[in-house]
Design a protein around this motif. Structure first.
Motif, PDB file in Angstrom:
ATOM      1  N   ILE A 102     -65.539 -29.648 118.452  1.00 13.78           N
ATOM      2  CA  ILE A 102     -64.511 -28.605 118.428  1.00 13.78           C
ATOM      3  C   ILE A 102     -63.138 -29.204 118.174  1.00 13.78           C
ATOM      4  CG2 ILE A 102     -63.323 -26.911 119.887  1.00 13.78           C
ATOM      5  CD1 ILE A 102     -66.075 -26.404 121.226  1.00 13.78           C
ATOM      6  N   SER A 103     -62.872 -30.336 118.801  1.00 19.32           N
ATOM      7  CA  SER A 103     -61.534 -30.932 118.702  1.00 19.32           C
ATOM      8  C   SER A 103     -61.256 -31.541 117.336  1.00 19.32           C
ATOM      9  CB  SER A 103     -61.367 -32.021 119.768  1.00 19.32           C
ATOM     10  OG  SER A 103     -62.302 -33.066 119.563  1.00 19.32           O
ATOM     11  N   GLU A 104     -62.291 -31.735 116.520  1.00 13.86           N
ATOM     12  CA  GLU A 104     -62.101 -32.388 115.221  1.00 13.86           C
ATOM     13  C   GLU A 104     -61.717 -31.383 114.139  1.00 13.86           C
ATOM     14  OE1 GLU A 104     -62.306 -35.844 114.500  1.00 13.86           O
ATOM     15  OE2 GLU A 104     -62.116 -35.822 116.677  1.00 13.86           O
ATOM     16  N   HIS A 105     -60.743 -30.536 114.466  1.00 16.41           N
ATOM     17  CA  HIS A 105     -60.316 -29.495 113.541  1.00 16.41           C
ATOM     18  C   HIS A 105     -58.812 -29.289 113.603  1.00 16.41           C
ATOM     19  CE1 HIS A 105     -64.600 -28.411 114.038  1.00 16.41           C
ATOM     20  NE2 HIS A 105     -64.502 -27.897 112.818  1.00 16.41           N
ATOM     21  N   GLY A 106     -58.282 -28.838 112.482  1.00 14.51           N
ATOM     22  CA  GLY A 106     -56.924 -28.325 112.429  1.00 14.51           C
ATOM     23  C   GLY A 106     -56.967 -26.859 112.053  1.00 14.51           C
ATOM     24  N   SER A 122     -69.957 -22.268 109.772  1.00 16.46           N
ATOM     25  CA  SER A 122     -70.883 -23.351 110.110  1.00 16.46           C
ATOM     26  C   SER A 122     -70.570 -23.987 111.456  1.00 16.46           C
ATOM     27  CB  SER A 122     -70.896 -24.421 109.017  1.00 16.46           C
ATOM     28  OG  SER A 122     -69.605 -24.962 108.798  1.00 16.46           O
ATOM     29  N   ILE A 123     -69.402 -23.697 112.034  1.00 22.11           N
ATOM     30  CA  ILE A 123     -69.124 -24.215 113.372  1.00 22.11           C
ATOM     31  C   ILE A 123     -70.037 -23.543 114.397  1.00 22.11           C
ATOM     32  CG2 ILE A 123     -67.316 -22.556 114.049  1.00 22.11           C
ATOM     33  CD1 ILE A 123     -65.768 -25.002 115.171  1.00 22.11           C
ATOM     34  N   LEU A 124     -70.593 -22.358 114.038  1.00 22.39           N
ATOM     35  CA  LEU A 124     -71.516 -21.643 114.915  1.00 22.39           C
ATOM     36  C   LEU A 124     -72.969 -21.760 114.478  1.00 22.39           C
ATOM     37  CD1 LEU A 124     -69.545 -18.345 115.674  1.00 22.39           C
ATOM     38  CD2 LEU A 124     -69.788 -20.370 117.117  1.00 22.39           C
ATOM     39  N   MET A 155     -52.448 -34.830 130.872  1.00 21.54           N
ATOM     40  CA  MET A 155     -52.956 -33.666 130.151  1.00 21.54           C
ATOM     41  C   MET A 155     -52.737 -33.803 128.654  1.00 21.54           C
ATOM     42  SD  MET A 155     -54.745 -31.241 131.254  1.00 21.54           S
ATOM     43  CE  MET A 155     -54.481 -30.075 129.932  1.00 21.54           C
ATOM     44  N   LEU A 156     -51.621 -34.367 128.255  1.00 13.90           N
ATOM     45  CA  LEU A 156     -51.338 -34.499 126.829  1.00 13.90           C
ATOM     46  C   LEU A 156     -52.341 -35.414 126.136  1.00 13.90           C
ATOM     47  CD1 LEU A 156     -47.432 -34.678 126.691  1.00 13.90           C
ATOM     48  CD2 LEU A 156     -48.930 -32.682 126.584  1.00 13.90           C
ATOM     49  N   THR A 157     -52.940 -36.340 126.892  1.00 15.58           N
ATOM     50  CA  THR A 157     -53.924 -37.233 126.277  1.00 15.58           C
ATOM     51  C   THR A 157     -55.206 -36.495 125.902  1.00 15.58           C
ATOM     52  OG1 THR A 157     -55.011 -37.946 128.343  1.00 15.58           O
ATOM     53  CG2 THR A 157     -53.033 -39.158 127.644  1.00 15.58           C
ATOM     54  N   TYR A 158     -55.410 -35.291 126.434  1.00 12.82           N
ATOM     55  CA  TYR A 158     -56.609 -34.525 126.119  1.00 12.82           C
ATOM     56  C   TYR A 158     -56.424 -33.642 124.886  1.00 12.82           C
ATOM     57  CZ  TYR A 158     -58.429 -36.007 130.640  1.00 12.82           C
ATOM     58  OH  TYR A 158     -58.880 -36.759 131.686  1.00 12.82           O
ATOM     59  N   ALA A 159     -55.208 -33.576 124.364  1.00  9.88           N
ATOM     60  CA  ALA A 159     -55.000 -32.845 123.112  1.00  9.88           C
ATOM     61  C   ALA A 159     -55.774 -33.538 121.998  1.00  9.88           C
ATOM     62  CB  ALA A 159     -53.513 -32.792 122.774  1.00  9.88           C
ATOM     63  N   ASN A 160     -56.072 -32.798 120.948  1.00  6.56           N
ATOM     64  CA  ASN A 160     -56.739 -33.463 119.832  1.00  6.56           C
ATOM     65  C   ASN A 160     -55.718 -34.219 118.992  1.00  6.56           C
ATOM     66  OD1 ASN A 160     -55.514 -31.590 118.085  1.00  6.56           O
ATOM     67  ND2 ASN A 160     -57.411 -31.044 117.049  1.00  6.56           N
ATOM     68  N   LEU A 199     -63.692 -27.899 125.035  1.00  5.85           N
ATOM     69  CA  LEU A 199     -64.701 -26.852 125.122  1.00  5.85           C
ATOM     70  C   LEU A 199     -64.043 -25.486 125.046  1.00  5.85           C
ATOM     71  CD1 LEU A 199     -66.841 -28.239 128.102  1.00  5.85           C
ATOM     72  CD2 LEU A 199     -67.486 -28.276 125.690  1.00  5.85           C
ATOM     73  N   GLY A 200     -64.802 -24.497 124.603  1.00  6.69           N
ATOM     74  CA  GLY A 200     -64.301 -23.129 124.540  1.00  6.69           C
ATOM     75  C   GLY A 200     -63.577 -22.850 123.233  1.00  6.69           C
ATOM     76  N   ASN A 201     -63.116 -21.625 123.106  1.00  4.08           N
ATOM     77  CA  ASN A 201     -62.490 -21.203 121.857  1.00  4.08           C
ATOM     78  C   ASN A 201     -61.217 -22.003 121.579  1.00  4.08           C
ATOM     79  OD1 ASN A 201     -64.196 -19.082 120.730  1.00  4.08           O
ATOM     80  ND2 ASN A 201     -63.822 -18.062 122.677  1.00  4.08           N
ATOM     81  N   PHE A 202     -60.941 -22.174 120.272  1.00  2.00           N
ATOM     82  CA  PHE A 202     -59.992 -23.195 119.840  1.00  2.00           C
ATOM     83  C   PHE A 202     -59.227 -22.740 118.614  1.00  2.00           C
ATOM     84  CE2 PHE A 202     -59.142 -26.708 116.920  1.00  2.00           C
ATOM     85  CZ  PHE A 202     -58.504 -27.638 117.726  1.00  2.00           C
TER      86      PHE A 202
END
Length: 610
Positions: free
Chosen positions: A20-24, A57-59, A565-570, A586-589
């Motif tokens: 999920i995090s590998e997106h812009g 395709s993400i789903l 917390m900022l370290t968890y940003a993508n 995790l979760g919607n993004f």
């Protein structure tokens, strides 16, 4: 809904799930697309946020559809935003060359060009030479509608029963009647352009030459930079706050001023679990908090547009009260929930849901969020109208009759209604802010009645929402469980941030729900919510925790928690709804709730640090 593969073509090559995090995110204030770090667009709904997906395709990596664009040889990739914009750049590094894709959606003004929802992909070779491949494999109607692809030169037209798209390209195209692909090689200084448009009777296919694509890119950069220049935040975390502001703007539906909670549906809160929801709608609570964040930054026009959307909703009614908890981006109230059983879900996380059955829930806290946002707009933006005040007064009167009843609460539990303390807290906020507006502007109001109810709520929370055994405010009246939503108590000005009862509550929350600065909403094992499985830590709660620490004077703890917390940003500074046990998103993004709470935490921590 049955799935028929006939006529849908083969699965795109290399089908797999990107994290999920590998997106812009890119968008045009009507809809949005997710672009993965490998250059694949694997989520795109057209022509609106809540329309059926074209690329999904993400789903479902095999059946959801995608727009692949990547080097044909092994490369390293890096992704970033053109500074201070929502123009996304994905770079490809190889021994023989370096190239990049510039992805963006122009924010068009005119009715014809605006209706295209044009998505432009510019591929440029900046050093050496690189071979590229493109494959456009749409799957209309969430992958359930058959379609055809008709190729004429450099234009491919995809037609399904509900939607038609045109792909124009400067590179040569091939097709099998369903999908379209291209193979080409770029030398240093060369480029190709792919443009995907919605077309119809009044919007014919139109090419996008290289010069036009460059001009559109420059105009899109100017648009976003001009908008962001309105921000008045100049604190320590300017880059993260600016990115969060740009996310909130991207999640705005321009025709109505509505703000979606997220541009995606059914990205899992637990991989393989059932906690998968459609967030492409307008939650009154989330969007009202967005108003606060935008006003803090100085974006009054966005706040004004959403306040208008909210007040229009108040002129209707819902079975559960003056407002329902969420609406469609066009203001519609019906959002029936159903499952797309032909899609396997992200990493097998089923069901995939469209719509949201929580629409019919009673969540009393929305009235506090709504009236607080109107109060802040009236104070920092423009005075609200007499007609809007009539609606606010009617809501306050209704709350006087209905605040003392169980509801489903802020977390939308599906285990039955309870007497949630947070719901009571926000009813108190609604009445207290309405009283402030009436007093400040001399507006007509039944102040004695509002005051009586406000004070009754306060006393109930203090007597029955406080657990002497836990030395803390708790999730429900006469209960013993903790809930991170109570971090809002000092932010709502219900209790002083240094009050002994609050400091004791903060310590209890830290001990029970905080894990290395990350905060869980509650303990589902001790407080069942009607759903199977577990979830990650909730990012908005983690930012609320930062703000609660700062307000309590624990500045070193607050700053450390914020930086963690900022370290968890993508890699782009984007956040999903939750953080998993190994730091995965995790979760919607990306989620509006998370980004608005980041803005609030940064603003207030900056102020506390001086």
């Amino acid at each position: 809904m049955a799935f028929d593969t006939t006529g849908l073509g083969q699965a795109p090559s290399g089908t797999h799930y990107r994290p999920i995090s590998e997106h812009g995110l890119i968008g045009d204030l009507h809809t949005a697309a997710l672009v993965a770090t490998d250059g694949t667009i694997d989520w795109y709904c057209c022509p609106r946020f809540d329309a059926p997906s074209v690329f999904g395709s993400i789903l479902d990596a095999a059946r959801g559809g995608s727009f692949e664009l990547a080097a044909e040889i092994p490369t390293r990739t890096r992704q970033f935003y053109f500074p201070d914009t929502n123009v996304l750049i994905t770079r490809f590094f190889a021994t023989d060359g370096v190239a990049e894709i510039q992805d963006f959606m122009p924010v068009a003004d005119g009715p014809v060009e605006g209706a295209r929802h044009r998505l432009i992909r510019r591929v440029l070779c900046v050093r050496g030479a690189l071979p590229f491949r493109a494959r456009v494999a749409p799957r209309f109607g969430y992958g359930a509608e058959r379609h055809t692809a008709h190729l004429e030169g450099h234009v491919a037209v995809f037609r399904s029963p509900s939607l038609a798209l045109a792909l124009t390209a400067t590179a040569p195209l091939e097709s099998d009647g369903v999908d379209v692909w291209s193979h080409f090689k770029l030398l240093e200084g060369e480029s190709h352009v792919f443009a995907l448009d919605q077309i119809g009777d009044d919007v014919p296919p139109r090419s996008c030459p290289r010069a036009e694509a460059q001009a559109e890119a420059e105009a899109t950069v100017r648009f976003w930079r001009h908008w962001l220049a309105g921000s008045r935040y100049h604190g320590r975390w300017r880059e993260m706050v600016n990115r969060s502001a740009l996310v909130l703007k991207l999640l705005t539906y321009a025709p109505t001023g509505a703000i979606v909670a997220a541009p995606t549906t059914s990205l899992p809160e637990q991989v393989g679990g059932e906690r998968n929801w459609d967030y492409r709608y307008v939650w009154v609570r989330d969007a009202a908090f967005c108003v606060y964040a935008l006003l803090r930054l100085g974006f009054t026009s966005e706040a004004e547009a959403f306040i208008g959307f909210l007040c229009d909703r108040m002129r209707g009614s819902a079975p559960t009260g003056p407002l329902q908890i969420m609406y469609g981006i066009d203001g519609r109230s019906e959002l029936p929930e159903y499952e797309l059983t032909h899609l396997e879900g992200h990493l097998g996380s089923a069901p995939v849901r469209v719509g949201n059955a929580a629409t019919g829930q009673l969540q009393l806290d929305i009235y506090g969020a709504m009236i607080d946002s109107v109060y802040l707009y009236d104070k920092w933006g423009r005075p609200i109208s007499s007609a809007d005040w009539e609606e606010i007064g009617a809501v306050a009167d209704w709350l006087c009759e209905h605040w003392d009843q169980p509801d489903e609460g802020i977390w939308e539990t599906r285990s039955g209604r309870r007497n949630f303390v947070y719901s009571r807290l926000m009813c108190w906020v609604a009445l207290e802010r309405a009283m402030r507006m009436a007093a400040r502007r001399g507006l007509p109001a039944d102040l004695p009645r509002w005051r009586e109810s406000r004070d009754a709520i306060y006393r109930q929370i203090m007597r029955r929402g406080w657990s002497a055994e836990r030395s803390a405010f708790v999730q429900s009246l006469d209960d013993g469980e903790l809930d991170a939503s109570l971090l809002m108590m000092p932010m709502a000005r219900f209790i002083a941030p240094t009050d002994p009862k609050w400091l004791s509550t903060l310590d209890a929350l830290t001990g029970d729900l905080v894990s290395d600065s990350l905060v869980y909403r509650y303990n589902p094992a001790a407080s069942p919510d009607g759903l199977r499985g577990s979830e990650g830590t909730f990012s908005i709660c983690s930012f609320w925790y930062v703000e609660a620490l700062a307000r309590a004077g624990r500045l070193e703890d607050a700053r450390l928690a914020f930086e963690k917390m900022l370290t968890y940003a993508n890699h782009l500074g984007l956040f999903a709804e939750e953080i998993g046990p190994t730091g995965e998103q995790l979760g919607n993004f990306p989620q509006a709730f998370t980004h608005l709470s980041l803005i609030s935490a940064a603003f207030n921590l900056d102020r506390a640090l001086g």
